[in-house]
Design a protein around this motif. Structure first.
Motif, PDB file in Angstrom:
ATOM      1  N   ILE A  23       0.675  -1.257  -0.080  1.00  0.00           N
ATOM      2  CA  ILE A  23       0.111   0.032   0.024  1.00  0.00           C
ATOM      3  C   ILE A  23       0.927   1.224  -0.082  1.00  0.00           C
ATOM      4  O   ILE A  23       0.287   2.592   0.325  1.00  0.00           O
ATOM      5  CB  ILE A  23      -1.068  -0.041   1.334  1.00  0.00           C
ATOM      6  N   THR A  24       2.083   1.205  -0.178  1.00  0.00           N
ATOM      7  CA  THR A  24       3.043   2.172  -0.269  1.00  0.00           C
ATOM      8  C   THR A  24       3.469   2.572  -1.656  1.00  0.00           C
ATOM      9  O   THR A  24       3.787   1.610  -2.297  1.00  0.00           O
ATOM     10  CB  THR A  24       4.460   1.982   0.587  1.00  0.00           C
ATOM     11  N   CYS A  25       3.568   3.604  -2.028  1.00  0.00           N
ATOM     12  CA  CYS A  25       4.173   3.997  -3.333  1.00  0.00           C
ATOM     13  C   CYS A  25       5.273   3.929  -3.676  1.00  0.00           C
ATOM     14  O   CYS A  25       6.195   4.565  -2.631  1.00  0.00           O
ATOM     15  CB  CYS A  25       3.539   5.484  -3.889  1.00  0.00           C
ATOM     16  N   HIS A  26       6.037   3.305  -4.403  1.00  0.00           N
ATOM     17  CA  HIS A  26       7.479   3.383  -4.666  1.00  0.00           C
ATOM     18  C   HIS A  26       8.102   4.554  -5.179  1.00  0.00           C
ATOM     19  O   HIS A  26       9.280   4.771  -4.805  1.00  0.00           O
ATOM     20  CB  HIS A  26       8.066   1.965  -5.559  1.00  0.00           C
ATOM     21  N   ILE A  27       7.401   5.575  -5.425  1.00  0.00           N
ATOM     22  CA  ILE A  27       7.919   6.801  -6.096  1.00  0.00           C
ATOM     23  C   ILE A  27       8.117   7.619  -4.899  1.00  0.00           C
ATOM     24  O   ILE A  27       9.088   8.168  -4.635  1.00  0.00           O
ATOM     25  CB  ILE A  27       7.102   7.333  -7.237  1.00  0.00           C
ATOM     26  N   CYS A  28       6.809   7.899  -4.042  1.00  0.00           N
ATOM     27  CA  CYS A  28       6.967   8.921  -3.213  1.00  0.00           C
ATOM     28  C   CYS A  28       7.287   8.393  -1.799  1.00  0.00           C
ATOM     29  O   CYS A  28       7.479   9.139  -0.836  1.00  0.00           O
ATOM     30  CB  CYS A  28       5.603   9.803  -3.070  1.00  0.00           C
ATOM     31  N   ILE A  33      -2.144   6.887  -3.003  1.00  0.00           N
ATOM     32  CA  ILE A  33      -3.662   7.978  -3.084  1.00  0.00           C
ATOM     33  C   ILE A  33      -3.987   7.707  -4.509  1.00  0.00           C
ATOM     34  O   ILE A  33      -3.168   7.879  -5.300  1.00  0.00           O
ATOM     35  CB  ILE A  33      -3.182   9.527  -2.569  1.00  0.00           C
ATOM     36  N   ASP A  34      -5.002   7.588  -4.714  1.00  0.00           N
ATOM     37  CA  ASP A  34      -5.765   7.627  -6.205  1.00  0.00           C
ATOM     38  C   ASP A  34      -4.909   6.540  -6.743  1.00  0.00           C
ATOM     39  O   ASP A  34      -4.294   6.643  -7.719  1.00  0.00           O
ATOM     40  CB  ASP A  34      -5.798   8.692  -6.700  1.00  0.00           C
ATOM     41  N   ALA A  35      -4.923   5.120  -6.364  1.00  0.00           N
ATOM     42  CA  ALA A  35      -3.984   4.099  -7.070  1.00  0.00           C
ATOM     43  C   ALA A  35      -4.075   3.882  -8.465  1.00  0.00           C
ATOM     44  O   ALA A  35      -5.322   4.053  -8.963  1.00  0.00           O
ATOM     45  CB  ALA A  35      -4.426   2.677  -6.252  1.00  0.00           C
ATOM     46  N   CYS A  46       0.594   6.010  -6.660  1.00  0.00           N
ATOM     47  CA  CYS A  46      -0.221   7.283  -6.694  1.00  0.00           C
ATOM     48  C   CYS A  46      -0.225   7.624  -8.019  1.00  0.00           C
ATOM     49  O   CYS A  46       0.735   7.710  -8.827  1.00  0.00           O
ATOM     50  CB  CYS A  46       0.540   8.449  -5.907  1.00  0.00           C
ATOM     51  N   HIS A  47      -1.744   8.212  -8.509  1.00  0.00           N
ATOM     52  CA  HIS A  47      -1.841   8.745  -9.731  1.00  0.00           C
ATOM     53  C   HIS A  47      -1.059   9.746 -10.079  1.00  0.00           C
ATOM     54  O   HIS A  47      -0.412   9.848 -10.961  1.00  0.00           O
ATOM     55  CB  HIS A  47      -3.035   8.956  -9.803  1.00  0.00           C
ATOM     56  N   LYS A  71       0.167   2.512 -26.558  1.00  0.00           N
ATOM     57  CA  LYS A  71      -1.018   2.064 -25.905  1.00  0.00           C
ATOM     58  C   LYS A  71      -0.863   1.671 -24.342  1.00  0.00           C
ATOM     59  O   LYS A  71      -0.860   0.683 -23.820  1.00  0.00           O
ATOM     60  CB  LYS A  71      -1.692   0.932 -26.400  1.00  0.00           C
ATOM     61  N   PRO A  72      -0.517   3.071 -23.513  1.00  0.00           N
ATOM     62  CA  PRO A  72      -0.317   2.721 -22.175  1.00  0.00           C
ATOM     63  C   PRO A  72      -1.428   2.053 -21.332  1.00  0.00           C
ATOM     64  O   PRO A  72      -2.628   2.286 -21.458  1.00  0.00           O
ATOM     65  CB  PRO A  72       0.051   4.169 -21.481  1.00  0.00           C
ATOM     66  N   ASN A  73      -1.190   1.173 -20.684  1.00  0.00           N
ATOM     67  CA  ASN A  73      -1.988   0.260 -19.897  1.00  0.00           C
ATOM     68  C   ASN A  73      -2.105   0.804 -18.328  1.00  0.00           C
ATOM     69  O   ASN A  73      -1.495  -0.065 -17.573  1.00  0.00           O
ATOM     70  CB  ASN A  73      -1.976  -1.205 -20.206  1.00  0.00           C
ATOM     71  N   ILE A  74      -2.387   1.829 -18.000  1.00  0.00           N
ATOM     72  CA  ILE A  74      -2.670   2.095 -16.544  1.00  0.00           C
ATOM     73  C   ILE A  74      -4.134   2.246 -16.302  1.00  0.00           C
ATOM     74  O   ILE A  74      -4.954   2.759 -17.259  1.00  0.00           O
ATOM     75  CB  ILE A  74      -1.905   3.389 -16.412  1.00  0.00           C
ATOM     76  N   LYS A  75      -4.410   1.722 -15.114  1.00  0.00           N
ATOM     77  CA  LYS A  75      -5.910   1.599 -14.512  1.00  0.00           C
ATOM     78  C   LYS A  75      -6.065   2.401 -13.154  1.00  0.00           C
ATOM     79  O   LYS A  75      -5.086   2.226 -12.563  1.00  0.00           O
ATOM     80  CB  LYS A  75      -6.499   0.409 -14.571  1.00  0.00           C
TER      81      LYS A  75
END
Length: 75
Positions: A23-28, A33-35, A46-47, A71-75
């Motif tokens: 549940i932790t963002c690897h970037i920040c 938040i807003d997965a 985080c988005h 065609k980026p597949n992000i959801k």
């Protein structure tokens, strides 16, 4: 539906330390938040973190899997 007495119901409590990595963002490094998930590797961020990353880079910041830029597949 069968209702079990409290003594029979297993505990559903999971220590936060056991799921913290999920549940932790690897970037920040904060809680997600807003997965937003990269479908190719199933890593979530985080988005507001992953969208700017993908504007300049073509890979997952966690596993470095190349992402399809046409065609980026992000959801």
């Amino acid at each position: 539906m069968v209702v079990l007495p409290d003594a029979v119901v297993p505990s559903s409590k999971v220590p936060l330390k056991d799921v913290n990595e999920c549940i932790t963002c690897h970037i920040c490094k904060g809680y997600i938040i807003d997965a937003t998930t990269i479908v190719e590797c199933c890593h979530s961020f985080c988005h507001s973190c992953i969208v700017p990353h993908l504007r300049t880079k073509e890979y997952c910041p966690k596993c470095e899997l190349i992402i399809n830029k046409t065609k980026p597949n992000i959801k």
